[in-house]
Design an enzyme around this catalytic site. Sequence first.
Site, PDB file in Angstrom:
ATOM      1  N   CYS A 324       3.477 -35.324   6.630  1.00  0.00           N
ATOM      2  CA  CYS A 324       3.922 -33.972   7.003  1.00  0.00           C
ATOM      3  C   CYS A 324       5.573 -34.303   7.578  1.00  0.00           C
ATOM      4  O   CYS A 324       6.028 -33.398   7.846  1.00  0.00           O
ATOM      5  CB  CYS A 324       3.049 -33.528   8.100  1.00  0.00           C
ATOM      6  SG  CYS A 324       1.750 -33.001   7.658  1.00  0.00           S
ATOM      7  N   THR A 325       6.102 -35.349   7.648  1.00  0.00           N
ATOM      8  CA  THR A 325       7.352 -35.711   8.036  1.00  0.00           C
ATOM      9  C   THR A 325       8.213 -35.896   6.836  1.00  0.00           C
ATOM     10  O   THR A 325       9.423 -36.339   7.108  1.00  0.00           O
ATOM     11  CB  THR A 325       7.404 -36.632   9.183  1.00  0.00           C
ATOM     12  OG1 THR A 325       6.943 -37.876   8.771  1.00  0.00           O
ATOM     13  CG2 THR A 325       6.948 -36.226  10.482  1.00  0.00           C
TER      14      THR A 325
END
Lengths: 382, 146
Positions: A324-325
């Site tokens: 997600c990053t």
Amino acid sequence: MVYLDHASSVPVDPRVLAFAGRYLKEEYGNPSSLYALGLSAKQAVEEARVGVAALVHAETPSTIVFTGSATESNNLAIRGTALRNRKKGKGILVSVIEHVSVLNPAKDLQKQGFDLGFVPVDHYGVVDLGFLEEHLTPGTTIVSVNYANDEIGTVEPVREAAAIVHEKGAFLHVNATAAGGRIPIDVQKDGIDLLTLSGNDLGGPRGAAALYIRPGVKVQTVIPGGGQEKGLRSGTENVFAVAGMGEAARIAALEMEGEMAREKAIRDSLIEEVLTIEDSYLTGHPDFRLPNHASFRFSRIEGESILLNLDTFFGIQVATGSACTSRTLEPSHVLLAIGLAHEEAHGSVVMSLGRSNAMDDVPLVRRAMKETVTRLRSISPL
Amino acid sequence: MMEVWDMEDRPQIGYSKKVMDHFMNPRNVGDIENADGIGTVGNPVCGDLMQVSIRVENDIITDIKFKTFGCGSAIATASMVTEMAKGKNIEEALKITRQDVADELEGLPPVKMHCSNLAADALHEAIKDYRAKKEGRKEAIEEPAR
């Protein structure tokens, strides 16, 4: 605030800024100019070369080429060496846990007809030297293994890798972005042919990095132009950042031993405290790791929400290898390479220490990690 | 004359205040005992798993809870969707789209839009599950008569 993300960015050492600031203001000359203002800029670059060369025990200062970033140094090392030596062969071998600035130039060369192979690692992230030995061919020109990995902290058996690589007549490139200024590096004893160093990781400003090139190693430029840096890296020198990198290297050479012993003690305490959390695990090697580096994974929760929770509620900054990053929405290739399942890799947290950290940080981080993990697990359906 | 850079063209940096609010204080976290419908979407392998449970009385969602494994926006979007659906008729709740969820949160970074997709999907799956169970009950009641 407890800043634990020195692998991403290091605050510039005030002594470095005090030293190099003049090259933005008073000493603003172009090192290629022949009047005094230019010569003093040239002098600053050459003095920086001495500082960087000394830090890694290079043969001479002239082995150091300044670039604009570690990414650029890695590109010069991989592309420049493979292209320059392509008459010898088209073989390239890189470890699977290399930084993307090594992997992507190598993949790009593969598209142009080079033979690219990946050297696997074990569960700790240590490169498989047996595999390396088996897959080196007379046509292999360049092998790349990081000195230490920025995501899992594992320090590689570089010296052993160099012996194997040289046996087969290839060159060894070592990305020491994470290791530089944190553990002693001796390019001559280690048998390193090309070494990447980042200025910011040493405590210098961003915008300068270096590539050490052992005398006799043939490399071609990837940025042709005005011929600065012996034709290997054209472009007007970033005198401020380069001078800062040189000063940071000098400080690192003098203070590394004491500072790293200090950070290692804090780091050891941090690991001990964090691992008291249920279903938490250390990633990377427990012993052969950078002294300022701690990395973990936590079951049933996701790294970006851990990062956000630590920052918002506790003022603690960490990194994660969660999908997600990332821009690709894929979890870290390093965590997958050490054998973690996708869902395990999503729950990773990386803490990298620096000068601002103190033993007093440990109780806060311990409490913050416990409360963060408890809260996020109470929201998780797993 | 220099054109003024339109606010609309500026990239959103980080999460909106509303997303952070729902991340920090998520509404309706948990499970419902003997829920009338449960929707689970996503996959831990992909880094997102959402579960929405509903209590339905006279086709109105009277209670709704969620649980999420995922990033900050995955938690915030699930929280937001429960707040939007609570008290709504199931027909209205089925009309909540991912865009509605994102708009209600004052926007999401483009790379996070799939989170609002999952939140809307989890709600819709819970309603489908409720309907299937209701049909099943009807059949179960009718069956002995046959």
